[in-house]
Motif scaffolding. Structure first.
Motif, mmCIF file in Angstrom:
data_model
loop_
_atom_site.group_PDB
_atom_site.id
_atom_site.type_symbol
_atom_site.label_atom_id
_atom_site.label_comp_id
_atom_site.label_asym_id
_atom_site.label_seq_id
_atom_site.Cartn_x
_atom_site.Cartn_y
_atom_site.Cartn_z
ATOM 1 N N LEU A 141 0.626 -0.805 -0.266
ATOM 2 C CA LEU A 141 0.218 0.076 0.091
ATOM 3 C C LEU A 141 1.221 1.429 -0.481
ATOM 4 O O LEU A 141 1.698 1.231 0.192
ATOM 5 C CB LEU A 141 -1.047 -0.028 1.477
ATOM 6 N N PRO A 142 0.434 2.553 -0.355
ATOM 7 C CA PRO A 142 1.432 3.171 -0.218
ATOM 8 C C PRO A 142 1.485 3.860 0.601
ATOM 9 O O PRO A 142 0.882 3.565 1.702
ATOM 10 C CB PRO A 142 0.560 4.808 -1.020
ATOM 11 N N GLU A 143 2.394 5.667 0.753
ATOM 12 C CA GLU A 143 2.743 5.749 2.283
ATOM 13 C C GLU A 143 1.423 6.408 3.203
ATOM 14 O O GLU A 143 0.386 6.810 2.515
ATOM 15 C CB GLU A 143 3.651 6.914 1.874
ATOM 16 N N GLY A 144 1.216 5.725 3.761
ATOM 17 C CA GLY A 144 -0.045 6.913 4.831
ATOM 18 C C GLY A 144 -0.923 5.134 5.410
ATOM 19 O O GLY A 144 -1.951 5.229 5.842
ATOM 20 N N LEU A 153 -12.768 6.670 5.798
ATOM 21 C CA LEU A 153 -11.310 6.210 6.708
ATOM 22 C C LEU A 153 -10.778 7.587 6.524
ATOM 23 O O LEU A 153 -9.835 7.898 5.877
ATOM 24 C CB LEU A 153 -10.543 5.007 6.447
ATOM 25 N N ASP A 154 -11.009 8.273 8.092
ATOM 26 C CA ASP A 154 -9.075 8.840 8.161
ATOM 27 C C ASP A 154 -8.374 8.360 8.893
ATOM 28 O O ASP A 154 -8.278 7.658 9.509
ATOM 29 C CB ASP A 154 -10.592 10.114 9.408
ATOM 30 N N ARG A 155 -7.700 9.616 9.036
ATOM 31 C CA ARG A 155 -5.720 9.610 9.554
ATOM 32 C C ARG A 155 -6.649 9.212 10.701
ATOM 33 O O ARG A 155 -7.341 9.482 11.514
ATOM 34 C CB ARG A 155 -5.834 10.424 9.776
ATOM 35 N N GLY A 156 -5.834 7.857 11.718
ATOM 36 C CA GLY A 156 -5.799 7.336 12.868
ATOM 37 C C GLY A 156 -7.362 6.135 12.863
ATOM 38 O O GLY A 156 -7.886 5.774 13.645
ATOM 39 N N ASP A 157 -8.000 6.092 12.054
ATOM 40 C CA ASP A 157 -8.825 5.078 11.827
ATOM 41 C C ASP A 157 -8.285 3.068 11.329
ATOM 42 O O ASP A 157 -7.305 3.159 10.391
ATOM 43 C CB ASP A 157 -9.761 5.885 10.165
ATOM 44 N N VAL A 158 -9.344 2.320 12.074
ATOM 45 C CA VAL A 158 -9.109 1.321 11.765
ATOM 46 C C VAL A 158 -10.429 0.714 11.328
ATOM 47 O O VAL A 158 -11.707 0.714 11.588
ATOM 48 C CB VAL A 158 -8.636 0.271 13.117
ATOM 49 N N LEU A 159 -10.709 -0.053 10.052
ATOM 50 C CA LEU A 159 -10.874 -1.063 9.920
ATOM 51 C C LEU A 159 -11.427 -2.505 9.462
ATOM 52 O O LEU A 159 -10.000 -2.735 9.230
ATOM 53 C CB LEU A 159 -11.390 -0.401 7.767
ATOM 54 N N MET A 160 -11.556 -3.620 11.217
ATOM 55 C CA MET A 160 -11.842 -4.192 10.810
ATOM 56 C C MET A 160 -12.381 -5.376 10.410
ATOM 57 O O MET A 160 -14.123 -5.264 10.794
ATOM 58 C CB MET A 160 -11.691 -4.811 12.119
ATOM 59 N N LEU A 166 -8.865 -9.421 9.163
ATOM 60 C CA LEU A 166 -8.403 -8.357 8.178
ATOM 61 C C LEU A 166 -8.108 -6.883 8.372
ATOM 62 O O LEU A 166 -9.181 -6.407 9.243
ATOM 63 C CB LEU A 166 -8.622 -7.960 6.479
ATOM 64 N N LEU A 167 -6.688 -6.156 8.860
ATOM 65 C CA LEU A 167 -6.672 -4.979 9.599
ATOM 66 C C LEU A 167 -6.612 -3.833 8.533
ATOM 67 O O LEU A 167 -5.610 -4.286 7.766
ATOM 68 C CB LEU A 167 -6.311 -4.657 10.730
ATOM 69 N N VAL A 168 -6.663 -3.019 7.700
ATOM 70 C CA VAL A 168 -6.992 -1.566 7.177
ATOM 71 C C VAL A 168 -6.523 -0.460 8.053
ATOM 72 O O VAL A 168 -7.845 0.258 8.314
ATOM 73 C CB VAL A 168 -8.130 -1.577 6.439
ATOM 74 N N TRP A 169 -5.182 0.195 8.346
ATOM 75 C CA TRP A 169 -5.250 1.127 9.365
ATOM 76 C C TRP A 169 -4.448 2.334 8.462
ATOM 77 O O TRP A 169 -3.921 2.019 7.655
ATOM 78 C CB TRP A 169 -4.170 0.766 9.935
ATOM 79 N N ARG A 170 -5.705 3.564 8.586
ATOM 80 C CA ARG A 170 -4.874 4.728 7.970
ATOM 81 C C ARG A 170 -4.105 5.567 8.852
ATOM 82 O O ARG A 170 -4.842 5.844 9.932
ATOM 83 C CB ARG A 170 -5.746 5.553 7.570
ATOM 84 N N ARG A 171 -2.447 5.645 8.673
ATOM 85 C CA ARG A 171 -2.080 6.273 9.516
ATOM 86 C C ARG A 171 -1.493 7.977 9.704
ATOM 87 O O ARG A 171 -1.980 8.278 8.508
ATOM 88 C CB ARG A 171 -0.118 5.681 9.908
#
Length: 405
Positions: free
Chosen positions: A188-191, A338-345, A400-405
């Protein structure tokens, strides 16, 4: 006509075919019967001799081993007992075809009888009852016979599968690795960060849960992930999961997002399996804006942790039907960001299903455990979640966890 000698006519009579023609007819009938017999033998699994040079070479080696072991048993019975004949029998079950294996068994039976006669004669000649300890006891005969029966079953299974014993293990290993590679989320790309973990039921190598993922769209700025749960578990569902993962991987990105689940549903219906249904959730995530859509086919809702408030919210779409139930099914999605800091599980039911309890209780527990992992970051947390929440569950588990940093 071409091929005839000018001025000559075929040698026939008014009364019927010549002796030559009659001979050709009998020969043709005989050849036809031989071909039919060979086909029948091939169907019944007896025609193992044609083109089996490696089989015959191994058979010759093991056939030679039988008299060698018999001679050694007679010469040094204290070191080579009668049960040593299980060695060629066991090797034959791994290398030979059932028909040649039966011939090896006959040779082993003759060798065992020879040992019995020789040792019985020695005991009578020496009048020493202690000599019986080196003879062929009923227990030794039972051991050789039991190993022979088990070996024949193994050889018949290998013959039905159609692969050598070494190739069968290699094939299963290759299939398992293909399933593992297909379950990897692309870079995935940066972030952005994604973590996925999968545990088959009972510690087996194959699972009915699988993930397929790909980056699609213009400039590959869209992440599409499908998390599926095939009916059954472990090895029973592993073969179907492998087939579906390949099919889903081919469909993913080749069709518009809203056409994927209908196409997957049609594929399952065409397989006509006795236990052919599956659940799936399809995530379509824009890696530029963070906007996503979840489309569900009888699957558990997604869970999103809001980075600002630290709360978990269920992303439950209008639940669509299971895949493979009926044709023309419609699948509605739910949208989010998904905003920054959000996690989708996303997870399968093995992560939250507890006998006698509601699924919401298991989901609450899963979200609570995931919250405790936030302090250390979500890197590698998918595997830790399974160990903490569903370590001993006798079901396939995937998260599965998708996290936007």
């Amino acid at each position: 006509m071409a091929g005839r000698t000018p001025g000559r006519t075929p040698h026939t009579t008014a009364t019927g075919p010549t002796a030559s023609a009659a001979g050709e007819t009998v020969g043709a009938r005989l050849r036809g019967r031989i071909r039919r017999l060979r086909r029948r033998l091939r169907r019944t699994g007896v025609d193992y001799f044609r083109g089996a040079a490696p089989d015959w070479f191994a058979f010759a080696l093991m056939l030679v081993a039988v008299p060698v072991l018999v001679a050694l048993n007679v010469w040094i019975p204290a070191w080579i007992p009668p049960t040593a004949l299980v060695l060629p029998v066991l090797a034959g079950s791994l290398l030979l075809r059932p028909a040649t294996l039966v011939l090896l068994y006959a040779a082993a039976a003759v060798g065992l009888s020879t040992e019995s006669v020789i040792h019985t004669g020695e005991r009578v000649a020496s009048d020493n009852p202690a000599a019986y300890v080196y003879g062929v006891t009923p227990g030794a005969a039972l051991v050789v016979g039991a190993v022979g029966i088990a070996g024949l079953l193994v050889a018949q299974f290998r013959s039905r599968v159609g692969v050598p014993w070494r190739g069968g293990g290699t094939m299963l290993f290759d299939l398992r690795e293909r399933l593992r590679v297909q379950s990897q989320v692309p870079q995935l790309p940066e972030g952005w960060y994604a973590d996925m973990a999968l545990r088959p039921a009972g510690g087996q190598s194959f699972s009915g849960d699988f993930v397929v993922a790909a980056r699609t769209g213009s400039a590959r700025r869209t992440l599409e992930v499908v998390l599926a749960d095939v009916s059954g578990k472990g090895m029973d569902a592993g073969s179907r999961a492998l087939l579906l993962s390949g099919a889903f991987g081919g469909l993913l990105g080749s069709l518009p997002a809203h056409d994927f689940l209908p196409a997957a549903n049609g594929y399952l219906l065409r397989q006509d399996w006795d236990e052919g249904f599956a659940t799936a959730v399809h995530l379509v995530l824009d890696l530029d804006t963070g906007q996503y859509e979840l489309l569900s086919a009888g699957h558990l809702p997604g869970m999103q942790r809001l980075g600002g408030s630290g709360r978990w919210e269920l992303r439950e779409s209008a639940e669509g039907p299971l895949l493979g139930i009926y044709d023309g099914a419609k699948f509605e999605g739910v949208r989010g960001t998904l905003d920054r800091g959000d996690v989708l599980m996303l997870c399968t039911d093995g992560m939250v299903e507890v006998p006698g309890r509601d699924l919401t209780e298991g989901m609450d527990r899963l979200m609570g455990e995931a919250d405790r992992l936030v302090a250390g970051g979500f890197r590698g947390s998918a595997g830790r979640l399974i160990e903490r929440v569903a370590k001993d569950v006798n079901d396939d588990r995937a998260v599965l966890l998708v996290w936007r940093r």
